[in-house]
Structure formats: C-alpha cells, structure tokens
Design an enzyme around this catalytic site. Structure first.
Site, mmCIF file in Angstrom:
data_model
loop_
_atom_site.group_PDB
_atom_site.id
_atom_site.type_symbol
_atom_site.label_atom_id
_atom_site.label_comp_id
_atom_site.label_asym_id
_atom_site.label_seq_id
_atom_site.Cartn_x
_atom_site.Cartn_y
_atom_site.Cartn_z
ATOM 1 N N HIS A 4 -5.356 19.939 53.329
ATOM 2 C CA HIS A 4 -4.084 20.359 53.937
ATOM 3 C C HIS A 4 -2.977 19.316 53.771
ATOM 4 O O HIS A 4 -2.074 19.229 54.603
ATOM 5 C CB HIS A 4 -4.280 20.709 55.412
ATOM 6 N N THR A 5 -3.028 18.542 52.703
ATOM 7 C CA THR A 5 -1.949 17.581 52.433
ATOM 8 C C THR A 5 -0.903 18.130 51.475
ATOM 9 O O THR A 5 0.212 17.622 51.436
ATOM 10 C CB THR A 5 -2.511 16.275 51.831
ATOM 11 N N SER A 40 -12.313 46.473 39.435
ATOM 12 C CA SER A 40 -12.956 45.192 39.682
ATOM 13 C C SER A 40 -14.456 45.391 39.811
ATOM 14 O O SER A 40 -14.919 46.372 40.395
ATOM 15 C CB SER A 40 -12.409 44.562 40.972
ATOM 16 N N GLY A 78 -15.473 32.954 49.272
ATOM 17 C CA GLY A 78 -15.609 32.139 50.468
ATOM 18 C C GLY A 78 -16.224 30.773 50.252
ATOM 19 O O GLY A 78 -16.516 30.072 51.220
ATOM 20 N N SER A 91 -11.134 28.897 45.636
ATOM 21 C CA SER A 91 -9.851 29.572 45.452
ATOM 22 C C SER A 91 -9.877 30.618 44.349
ATOM 23 O O SER A 91 -9.181 30.504 43.338
ATOM 24 C CB SER A 91 -8.724 28.562 45.194
ATOM 25 N N SER A 95 -8.560 33.346 44.721
ATOM 26 C CA SER A 95 -7.232 33.982 44.773
ATOM 27 C C SER A 95 -6.274 33.340 43.773
ATOM 28 O O SER A 95 -5.578 34.039 43.025
ATOM 29 C CB SER A 95 -6.660 33.899 46.188
ATOM 30 N N GLU A 140 1.661 34.285 46.265
ATOM 31 C CA GLU A 140 0.800 34.217 47.446
ATOM 32 C C GLU A 140 1.616 34.033 48.720
ATOM 33 O O GLU A 140 1.310 34.617 49.761
ATOM 34 C CB GLU A 140 -0.220 33.087 47.296
ATOM 35 N N ASP A 164 -3.921 24.812 44.596
ATOM 36 C CA ASP A 164 -4.890 25.706 43.973
ATOM 37 C C ASP A 164 -4.451 26.136 42.583
ATOM 38 O O ASP A 164 -5.228 26.127 41.623
ATOM 39 C CB ASP A 164 -5.110 26.941 44.852
#
Length: 403
Positions: A39-40, A72, A126, A130, A132, A187, A199
């Site tokens: 989270h930086t 998919s 999960g 990433s 996504s 995103e 990411d």
C-alpha cells in the site's frame, strides 16, 4: 516454458470452441507479486515487485458488426455488447476490466471495431498476483494487435507498422508507462478500485530474474537481480473482495492523514514527525500512516540489502513488513498470520509476508533453492493440520513483462 505453451493451446481451444475458427492472434500478460511495499504505491512511495510466470491470455479475432463478444474459461456466461455501449453488467463483473480499458482507449482517440475474444488464465484467483491488472494489460495489447495504435501522454498518435512477418514492434519504455496509466484509469474509473500503478507497471516492466524497484512519485524504475532463492506463494484459500470498501477505505485514511499533516502524500512524512503529531489524526489514520511511512523506509533498506547481496537481511524486511501490515494497516487475517509464522520456523525461509492488498489471499516466501521442496511439503502439511484447509504452494519464476 511448457506451461506457457499449454496455456496458449488452451486459450486457442476455448476460442475455437465458442467461435468456430482458429484465432489469428494470442496475447498474454503476466501476473505480479508485490515483494515489498504494501500500500505504498498510491502514497507516492517506493515498492519492489516482480512479474511472474502466471498469465492472463486472450485469443482474439476481428468481426465486422460492431459487437464485442467475450468468453472466459473461468466463467460460464459469455458477454456480448456493442462497442459504443460500454456499461457494467452485474451478471458478468469479470468483463468490467475489459470494458474499462476499451472506454479509456476511446477516450484517448484510439479507433477500433468489434472483435471476438476468449480469455484464459493461469493466475490463481485471490493469490495476490493481480489477475485484474494482467487482464487490463492483455486487453490493451489485444486491441493493439487487431487495430495497431501508439500512445503518448496526450492520446493516440501515428500507429506502428508491422514487419515482414506481420509482427508489431515491442513497446518502448515510455509507451509502456502510458499503457500502465491507461489500465490504472480503467480500474479507477470503470471498476471503482482506487489502485495505484504498481500492478500494471509490474505486468509491463518485468525483467526475468530481476526485482522491479519503482519510485511511485517520480515514476522511475530500476531492476535489481534476485538470484539464489525461490519465490513461493502460499494461498490461504480465504477469499477477499478488494473491489469492496476495504482497499478504498485504506486509501482514504492514508490521504486524509497526509492532508492533516500538511503533506502532499505520506511519502513526504518522516516517522518522528508523524509520531509528534499523532494527536492530529484519528486512530485509524495514524495506524495507516504509521504502516506506510515505515514501509517506505523498509523498501529503502531492502534495496540497500539487495545491492550488498545480503539476502538474509532482505528477507528480514519481509517479516517486518508483515508485522506492520498485521498490527497497523490491519489488512492481514488469522490464516495469513499463521502461514508467515510457519514459514519463519523453517530453516530455509529467509522472509515471508502477505502479498497484494491483503484481507485474505496469499503469502510470498523467499526460500533458499536447495530447501524449496522441503519448505513446500512442510508448510502445506502444517497448514492443513492447523486449519483443515488443503494448500498447494506455488513456485513462481520471475519473467519478462508484456508488450
């Protein structure tokens, strides 16, 4: 290499099954592992990451009716929509990442028409890799294959030309960063997750056997070799929904703390200054800020350890990072904490921490190569004994980025 070839064959099979012909193009984008810097990135901080040999692949072919049809291998429903009607479908949320990229391409003046696409992934859902961002990057490269375009800071420019073999030139670093920013905007604005650039940059700028060192304020990148240890991912099996309130809540607390401290971002705040002004912040703002400020300092120290080839000290910063995430950012969970403690007890493990956004997911473990098999067998057995959950650790190879 074998698994990549198998994945390419698998996505071609999915395409042919649904659309009835062999796809003319296949693109792939790797997942990533956040090594250090939890989270930086959206705090203008520093982060270490790698691109890994788990991929999102898209097989694609053009169509002439203006429609886009997606299938998919991971989801039963197909999603069909007009290229001029990009809106969310609650029945197919996985398609939002594709639609978000298409919307950003249109905003930047990229011209494209309808296409068919089959999506297949080897990234465990999960597991903190990433999928996504890899899907966003693969989508941008899919459109580039079908309708070549180039990006600058202001939008689309003169498209690239194919060579005699029909191949497009690779993306240069400046354009890779434009692709990363486009995918992040997809995103942020379409999906609704206020992520940073980590990411997407990791998927695009990966270098085999090297860690990416990213300065998120200056948007500069360096690569540092990481040879001699295996990166092993252990998935807790605990599902987490990062598109919900947790991630955005952490970001809001960090940004609020920076404002109250009179700083543009937490990158500008030193620990002594933060501690002296703790009373100005709510408890949650202080906890989030404490983690980010200390995590940025850990990345600086870890970079120094890598330069000095001190991998054991480097690993200690991973353990410290997890403790900070657990105690201050509070984005860990009992299963993640257990995996890190089990890893710490193994003599071959140099360091371990949660990876990705947290709230479930997976741990990344830095393990001496010669003890990797022992580590995986031991931690899988111990984790199942303690939780009743079967877990299969994954060895991840550091690979080149997409494009």
């Amino acid at each position: 290499m074998r698994s990549t070839i198998d994945a390419e064959a698998a996505v071609q099979t999915v395409f042919k099954k649904h659309f009835g012909y062999t796809p003319p193009h296949v693109v792939k984008a790797p997942g990533r592992l956040e090594v250090l810097g939890n989270h930086t990135d959206y705090n203008d901080g520093l982060v270490l990451s790698v691109a890994v040999d788990r991929y999102i692949l898209i097989a694609c072919g053009p169509r002439t009716d203006g429609k886009i049809e997606l299938v998919s291998s991971a989801f039963p429903e197909r999603e069909t929509f007009w290229m001029s009607d990009l809106k969310k479908n609650p029945a197919a949320p996985w398609a939002d990442y594709v639609k978000g990229v298409l919307a950003q391409l249109r905003k930047r003046g990229v011209h494209f028409s309808g296409f068919n696409a089959a999506i297949h992934g080897t990234i465990s859902m999960g597991a903190g890799m990433s999928s996504s961002a890899a899907l966003e990057v693969a989508t941008a490269l899919t459109v580039r294959q079908l309708h070549p375009y180039s990006l600058t800071e202001t939008g689309a420019t003169v498209p690239p030309k194919r060579n005699d073999k029909g191949q497009l030139p690779p993306l240069v670093p400046a354009e890779r960063m434009h692709f990363a920013k486009l995918c992040r905007a997809a995103e942020n604005e379409f999906v609704g997750v206020q992520c940073g650039l980590l990411d997407q940059v990791s998927s695009l700028f990966g270098k085999a056997w090297n860690v990416i060192s990213m300065d998120c304020r200056l948007l500069t990148l360096e690569h540092a070799p990481l040879i001699g240890e295996a990166l092993i991912v252990c998935d807790t099996g605990v599902k987490h929904a990062l598109a919900g309130s947790e991630y955005n809540g952490l970001r809001e607390n960090c940004e609020s703390a920076a404002r109250k401290l009179g700083a543009k971002s937490l990158r500008s705040v030193e620990m002594k200054y933060l501690q002296a002004r703790q009373a100005q912040l709510t408890t949650r703002e202080y906890e989030c800020a404490h983690h980010v400020v200390s995590e940025i300092a850990r990345v600086v120290a870890a970079e120094r350890a890598l330069r000095e080839d001190d991998h054991r000290q480097f690993g200690q910063y991973l353990f410290q990072s997890h403790e900070s995430s657990r105690d201050f950012l509070k984005n860990s969970c009992a299963e993640l904490d257990l995996l890190v403690e089990l890893a710490r007890q193994h003599p071959g493990c140099l360091g371990a921490r949660l990876t990705g956004g947290g709230f479930g997911g997976a741990t990344i473990n830095l393990v001496a190569y010669h003890q990797a098999e022992s580590f995986m067998e031991t931690i899988a057995r111990q984790y199942e004994e303690r939780t009743g959950r079967h877990m299969k650790p994954m060895v991840c190879q550091i690979v080149d980025g997409a494009g």
